[in-house]
Motif scaffolding. Structure first.
Motif, PDB file in Angstrom:
ATOM      1  N   ASN A  95     -14.721 -43.290 -12.600  1.00  0.00           N
ATOM      2  CA  ASN A  95     -15.501 -44.521 -12.766  1.00  0.00           C
ATOM      3  C   ASN A  95     -16.742 -44.547 -11.892  1.00  0.00           C
ATOM      4  N   ALA A  96     -17.169 -43.372 -11.416  1.00  0.00           N
ATOM      5  CA  ALA A  96     -18.324 -43.300 -10.513  1.00  0.00           C
ATOM      6  C   ALA A  96     -19.596 -43.781 -11.199  1.00  0.00           C
ATOM      7  N   LYS A  97     -20.438 -44.465 -10.448  1.00  0.00           N
ATOM      8  CA  LYS A  97     -21.737 -44.915 -10.934  1.00  0.00           C
ATOM      9  C   LYS A  97     -22.853 -43.964 -10.509  1.00  0.00           C
ATOM     10  N   SER A  98     -22.541 -43.095  -9.552  1.00  0.00           N
ATOM     11  CA  SER A  98     -23.504 -42.100  -9.083  1.00  0.00           C
ATOM     12  C   SER A  98     -22.721 -40.898  -8.576  1.00  0.00           C
ATOM     13  N   LEU A  99     -23.419 -39.787  -8.391  1.00  0.00           N
ATOM     14  CA  LEU A  99     -22.784 -38.552  -7.949  1.00  0.00           C
ATOM     15  C   LEU A  99     -22.952 -38.373  -6.445  1.00  0.00           C
ATOM     16  N   PRO A 100     -21.890 -37.964  -5.748  1.00  0.00           N
ATOM     17  CA  PRO A 100     -22.041 -37.617  -4.335  1.00  0.00           C
ATOM     18  C   PRO A 100     -22.740 -36.277  -4.199  1.00  0.00           C
ATOM     19  N   ASN A 101     -23.121 -35.953  -2.977  1.00  0.00           N
ATOM     20  CA  ASN A 101     -23.695 -34.633  -2.730  1.00  0.00           C
ATOM     21  C   ASN A 101     -22.577 -33.605  -2.568  1.00  0.00           C
ATOM     22  N   PRO A 102     -22.827 -32.359  -2.949  1.00  0.00           N
ATOM     23  CA  PRO A 102     -21.824 -31.310  -2.762  1.00  0.00           C
ATOM     24  C   PRO A 102     -21.571 -31.043  -1.286  1.00  0.00           C
ATOM     25  N   VAL A 103     -20.413 -30.447  -0.990  1.00  0.00           N
ATOM     26  CA  VAL A 103     -20.067 -30.034   0.371  1.00  0.00           C
ATOM     27  C   VAL A 103     -19.624 -28.571   0.330  1.00  0.00           C
ATOM     28  N   PRO A 104     -19.722 -27.869   1.456  1.00  0.00           N
ATOM     29  CA  PRO A 104     -19.287 -26.467   1.472  1.00  0.00           C
ATOM     30  C   PRO A 104     -17.775 -26.347   1.371  1.00  0.00           C
ATOM     31  N   VAL A 105     -17.317 -25.273   0.750  1.00  0.00           N
ATOM     32  CA  VAL A 105     -15.889 -25.014   0.608  1.00  0.00           C
ATOM     33  C   VAL A 105     -15.632 -23.552   0.954  1.00  0.00           C
ATOM     34  N   ASP A 106     -14.464 -23.270   1.504  1.00  0.00           N
ATOM     35  CA  ASP A 106     -14.141 -21.938   1.994  1.00  0.00           C
ATOM     36  C   ASP A 106     -13.764 -21.019   0.832  1.00  0.00           C
ATOM     37  N   VAL A 107     -14.702 -20.269   0.310  1.00  0.00           N
ATOM     38  CA  VAL A 107     -14.452 -19.393  -0.839  1.00  0.00           C
ATOM     39  C   VAL A 107     -13.539 -18.228  -0.456  1.00  0.00           C
ATOM     40  N   LYS A 108     -13.672 -17.730   0.754  1.00  0.00           N
ATOM     41  CA  LYS A 108     -12.822 -16.618   1.197  1.00  0.00           C
ATOM     42  C   LYS A 108     -11.350 -16.992   1.106  1.00  0.00           C
ATOM     43  N   ARG A 109     -11.010 -18.193   1.518  1.00  0.00           N
ATOM     44  CA  ARG A 109      -9.615 -18.610   1.469  1.00  0.00           C
ATOM     45  C   ARG A 109      -9.162 -18.883   0.044  1.00  0.00           C
ATOM     46  N   ILE A 110     -10.049 -19.375  -0.786  1.00  0.00           N
ATOM     47  CA  ILE A 110      -9.707 -19.580  -2.192  1.00  0.00           C
ATOM     48  C   ILE A 110      -9.329 -18.247  -2.839  1.00  0.00           C
ATOM     49  N   LEU A 111     -10.101 -17.200  -2.544  1.00  0.00           N
ATOM     50  CA  LEU A 111      -9.794 -15.885  -3.102  1.00  0.00           C
ATOM     51  C   LEU A 111      -8.422 -15.406  -2.657  1.00  0.00           C
ATOM     52  N   ARG A 112      -8.034 -15.789  -1.460  1.00  0.00           N
ATOM     53  CA  ARG A 112      -6.767 -15.324  -0.919  1.00  0.00           C
ATOM     54  C   ARG A 112      -5.570 -16.126  -1.431  1.00  0.00           C
ATOM     55  N   THR A 113      -5.795 -17.368  -1.857  1.00  0.00           N
ATOM     56  CA  THR A 113      -4.669 -18.257  -2.130  1.00  0.00           C
ATOM     57  C   THR A 113      -4.563 -18.748  -3.573  1.00  0.00           C
ATOM     58  N   SER A 114      -5.652 -18.764  -4.324  1.00  0.00           N
ATOM     59  CA  SER A 114      -5.617 -19.342  -5.662  1.00  0.00           C
ATOM     60  C   SER A 114      -4.977 -18.386  -6.669  1.00  0.00           C
ATOM     61  N   ARG A 115      -3.966 -18.851  -7.367  1.00  0.00           N
ATOM     62  CA  ARG A 115      -3.317 -18.017  -8.372  1.00  0.00           C
ATOM     63  C   ARG A 115      -4.234 -17.743  -9.556  1.00  0.00           C
ATOM     64  N   LEU A 116      -5.107 -18.678  -9.876  1.00  0.00           N
ATOM     65  CA  LEU A 116      -6.016 -18.447 -10.996  1.00  0.00           C
ATOM     66  C   LEU A 116      -6.994 -17.322 -10.680  1.00  0.00           C
ATOM     67  N   VAL A 117      -7.430 -17.235  -9.433  1.00  0.00           N
ATOM     68  CA  VAL A 117      -8.319 -16.135  -9.037  1.00  0.00           C
ATOM     69  C   VAL A 117      -7.553 -14.817  -9.036  1.00  0.00           C
ATOM     70  N   LYS A 118      -6.325 -14.848  -8.532  1.00  0.00           N
ATOM     71  CA  LYS A 118      -5.549 -13.614  -8.358  1.00  0.00           C
ATOM     72  C   LYS A 118      -4.811 -13.186  -9.622  1.00  0.00           C
ATOM     73  N   GLU A 119      -5.024 -13.901 -10.718  1.00  0.00           N
ATOM     74  CA  GLU A 119      -4.333 -13.593 -11.967  1.00  0.00           C
ATOM     75  C   GLU A 119      -4.698 -12.217 -12.512  1.00  0.00           C
ATOM     76  N   GLY A 120      -5.882 -11.723 -12.160  1.00  0.00           N
ATOM     77  CA  GLY A 120      -6.335 -10.423 -12.641  1.00  0.00           C
ATOM     78  C   GLY A 120      -7.776 -10.203 -12.237  1.00  0.00           C
ATOM     79  N   GLU A 121      -8.303  -9.071 -12.603  1.00  0.00           N
ATOM     80  CA  GLU A 121      -9.668  -8.697 -12.208  1.00  0.00           C
ATOM     81  C   GLU A 121     -10.692  -9.643 -12.831  1.00  0.00           C
ATOM     82  N   LEU A 122     -11.705  -9.992 -12.039  1.00  0.00           N
ATOM     83  CA  LEU A 122     -12.835 -10.782 -12.509  1.00  0.00           C
ATOM     84  C   LEU A 122     -14.092  -9.918 -12.476  1.00  0.00           C
ATOM     85  N   GLU A 123     -14.832  -9.894 -13.575  1.00  0.00           N
ATOM     86  CA  GLU A 123     -16.069  -9.104 -13.607  1.00  0.00           C
ATOM     87  C   GLU A 123     -17.072  -9.588 -12.575  1.00  0.00           C
TER      88      GLU A 123
END
Length: 288
Positions: free
Chosen positions: A175-203
């Motif tokens: 129900n947002a009327k405006s968009l917030p600004n993006p924030v940084p996120v730890d991509v290194k940890r996502i690669l280590r923990t996300s099952r969708l990333v680790k499901e198989g090779e990504l080009e």
């Protein structure tokens, strides 16, 4: 000679434009984990079969503790997390996430795509992203850019959009009327923990690793800071920053956390926290 050059240039432009305009006609079910169903238009759900080809008139739905992967003819890849309902409009490059989580990889030369959820539309070119839509009261959308850029627009609000760069995340209430600004996120940890990333090779993994390297360099350069001593241990392993488990450890895992609030410096770096998002504790803990 000039006419020949002119003809070749025009032909190249025509082919490039045709490639960009080519729509998504069908996708192959290239991976099934546990319960996955296809839902033909106007018909009852049926168990998905590995290698099954679906068109834009068919949705794909995953159950609890289940995942699926769809591969399109242009090598666009969609990985669906648990409790997800996904479809695409045949002959277009328009995708729909009606519920759940998706990892979407669109090759650089594929012509881009748009992905819709209830409150927002994300326009992408060659990009790898993760997106979650949780319906509710009011419901939320969370989007993380692993590589490339994404233009996120708020539906019904002309001109209300924001550009997300690699390694950035945004959380938007339905129900947002405006968009917030993006924030940084730890991509290194996502690669280590996300099952969708680790499901198989990504080009696009090489490009995603560039995002990781850039973030690590920013930590080393003290352009990312939580206000205390700037060390990788401080920034990445602070127990206070551990995210809640919104998807029962299926997609974004409990130890997948955003990077802390960057400290402002004399020359503002690319990753500056500006507030916003569905957060608690001052914008440092995210439910994803």
């Amino acid at each position: 000679m000039k006419n020949s050059i002119r003809f070749i240039a025009c032909a190249s432009l025509f082919l490039a434009a045709s490639a960009f305009a080519a729509g998504l006609e069908q996708a192959k079910v290239s991976k099934i984990v546990n319960q996955v169903e296809v839902i033909p238009a106007g018909d009852q759900p049926e168990p998905a079969e590995l290698g099954e080809v679906i068109s834009g008139h068919t949705g794909v739905r995953t159950g609890g503790n289940s995942r699926a992967q769809l591969t399109f003819s242009d090598n666009t890849l969609a990985r669906l997390g648990a409790n997800t309902l996904f479809s695409f409009q045949r002959g277009t490059r328009s995708l729909d996430l009606e519920n759940g989580t998706i990892l979407l990889q669109v090759p650089k030369d594929a012509g881009g795509a748009t992905i819709h959820s209830a409150p927002v539309t994300a326009a992408i070119t060659g990009t790898t992203l993760m997106m979650e839509y949780s319906p509710g009261n009011p419901g939320t959308v969370k989007l993380i850019v692993l590589e490339g850029t994404v233009r996120l627009s708020l539906k019904g609000k002309l001109g209300e959009s924001v550009l997300l760069n690699p390694g950035e995340m945004i959380t938007v209430a339905a129900n947002a009327k405006s968009l917030p600004n993006p924030v940084p996120v730890d991509v290194k940890r996502i690669l280590r923990t996300s099952r969708l990333v680790k499901e198989g090779e990504l080009e696009s993994m090489g490009l995603i690793m560039e995002t990781v390297d850039n973030q690590q360099q920013m930590i080393a350069d003290k352009r990312l800071s939580d206000g205390g001593p700037v060390t990788p241990e401080n920034l990445l392993n602070n127990p206070a920053l551990i995210a809640n488990d919104a998807l029962n450890n299926q997609n974004f895992r409990r130890d997948t956390v955003p990077l802390p609030t960057p400290a402002l410096v004399a020359t503002p770096p690319p990753y500056i926290y500006h507030g916003g998002g569905s957060s608690t504790n001052g914008g440092t803990i995210y439910n994803y």
